[in-house]
Write a protein that holds these residues in place. Structure first.
Motif, PDB file in Angstrom:
ATOM      1  N   SER A   1       0.856  -1.091   0.046  1.00 56.77           N
ATOM      2  CA  SER A   1       0.115  -0.070  -0.107  1.00 56.77           C
ATOM      3  C   SER A   1       0.863   1.214   0.103  1.00 56.77           C
ATOM      4  O   SER A   1       2.026   0.957   0.411  1.00 56.77           O
ATOM      5  CB  SER A   1      -1.145   0.029   1.225  1.00 56.77           C
TER       6      SER A   1
ATOM      7  N   SER B   1       0.602   5.677   0.333  1.00 56.85           N
ATOM      8  CA  SER B   1       0.092   7.170   0.599  1.00 56.85           C
ATOM      9  C   SER B   1       1.379   8.060   0.353  1.00 56.85           C
ATOM     10  O   SER B   1       2.375   8.041   0.224  1.00 56.85           O
ATOM     11  CB  SER B   1      -0.538   7.265   1.972  1.00 56.85           C
TER      12      SER B   1
ATOM     13  N   PHE C   1      -2.014  -2.978   5.858  1.00 57.60           N
ATOM     14  CA  PHE C   1      -2.972  -1.913   5.934  1.00 57.60           C
ATOM     15  C   PHE C   1      -3.255  -1.211   4.564  1.00 57.60           C
ATOM     16  O   PHE C   1      -2.148  -1.010   4.114  1.00 57.60           O
ATOM     17  CB  PHE C   1      -3.232  -1.132   7.045  1.00 57.60           C
TER      18      PHE C   1
ATOM     19  N   MET D   1      -3.783   2.685   3.325  1.00 61.00           N
ATOM     20  CA  MET D   1      -3.829   4.170   4.104  1.00 61.00           C
ATOM     21  C   MET D   1      -4.080   5.231   3.019  1.00 61.00           C
ATOM     22  O   MET D   1      -4.116   5.210   1.813  1.00 61.00           O
ATOM     23  CB  MET D   1      -2.341   4.197   4.645  1.00 61.00           C
TER      24      MET D   1
ATOM     25  N   VAL E   1      -5.030   4.821   8.793  1.00 60.70           N
ATOM     26  CA  VAL E   1      -4.993   3.343   8.010  1.00 60.70           C
ATOM     27  C   VAL E   1      -5.896   2.500   8.445  1.00 60.70           C
ATOM     28  O   VAL E   1      -6.756   2.652   9.401  1.00 60.70           O
ATOM     29  CB  VAL E   1      -3.492   2.667   8.812  1.00 60.70           C
TER      30      VAL E   1
END
Length: 289
Positions: A90, A92, A132, A134, A150
């Motif tokens: 993941s 961000s 996770f 996010m 998250v």
């Protein structure tokens, strides 16, 4: 076809262990400098680079995606010191255009998107958050202070996720609530938090209450049903951008979903890409005039 979002589960079967590796994590903030220079001439303190969508491929390729032209520009390959068999899970992007990239072994890195310098953070699994999704969301609509949210747990096979905030200053997580399903997250400069929930039976997009994780608004996406193999999610220009690879797909397809009614407005193929993470900062436009 390989499910990159569940790599950790498969690695467990192969290695009899899957979790954060033991190595020097560096300082609390991850260092590495700012990913891009702030351009205060626009009045919002944001650079042009911070207003783009960034994506990461399962093979560590970092690119940006321009929603206006629906084209990708490759920036290079990440060289984060992740564990054996670990791949990006993941991602961000903050307002300084730094990428925060989580790998499937649970390690979190801060990446300068200008020179691709990758620095390990001091993040260690808290609240059971090994894997996770996010996304950053501003604290107030139109504000410049934002928070990294998250949602996850031990892996995508669990039925519920823990919603939490993660401080990028001291790498501590604070629980906010529980979410049904396993979403990838995206936030906006309007202080909103949204999740994309892939599912074989039918995908959905939900606006989440940032204090409890409760669903405030839901868009059902039955045409995106199918066994999810790789996925990512971003909000840009008032619409949602779903990067999804399903079943026997050989590459990711990008779906533009209306932010007002949840209808699919268009789709773009991404040849040769298996996108597993997408990030957009809270500098990104929330509407296109």
């Amino acid at each position: 076809m390989f499910d990159f979002k569940t790599l950790c589960v498969l690695a467990t079967a192969l290695l009899a262990a899957c979790g954060p590796t033991s190595r020097d994590q560096g300082d609390d903030t991850g260092g590495g400098g700012d990913g891009g220079n702030r351009d205060s001439s626009s009045g919002d303190g944001c650079s042009d680079a911070s207003k783009l969508v960034y994506v990461v491929d399962s093979n560590d390729k970092l690119s940006n995606f321009d929603p206006m032209t629906k084209t990708f520009t490759d920036l290079g390959d990440l060289s984060c010191p992740a564990g054996f068999l670990a791949t990006p899970f993941s991602m961000s992007i903050d307002r300084d255009t730094n990428a925060w990239v989580l790998y499937s072994d649970g390690d979190l890195y801060k990446v300068n998107t200008t020179n691709l310098m990758c620095t390990a953070t001091s993040w260690n699994t808290q609240l059971g958050l090994t894997q996770f999704g996010m996304g950053f969301s501003t604290e107030t609509a139109g504000g410049t202070a934002d928070t990294l949210f998250v949602a996850g747990g031990s892996g995508p096979t669990v039925p519920t996720s823990t919603l939490a905030t993660l401080s990028t200053t001291n790498m501590t997580a604070s629980s906010r609530g529980t979410v049904t399903g396993w979403p990838e997250l995206t936030g906006t400069g309007n202080a909103e938090l949204w999740g994309f929930f892939p599912s074989a039976g039918g995908a959905r997009i939900e606006k989440l209450d940032k204090t409890t994780g409760a669903a405030l608004q839901t868009f059902q996406l039955p045409t995106l049903a199918g066994e999810p193999m790789a996925w990512a999610f971003a909000a840009w220009g008032g619409d949602f951008w779903v990067f999804l690879m399903r079943g026997n797909d050989v590459q990711t397809t990008v779906y533009q979903v209306s932010g007002s009614n949840g209808q699919i407005k268009g789709m773009t193929s991404a040849p040769g890409r298996r996108i597993v993470g997408a990030g957009v900062s809270t500098c990104a436009p929330t509407v296109i005039l």
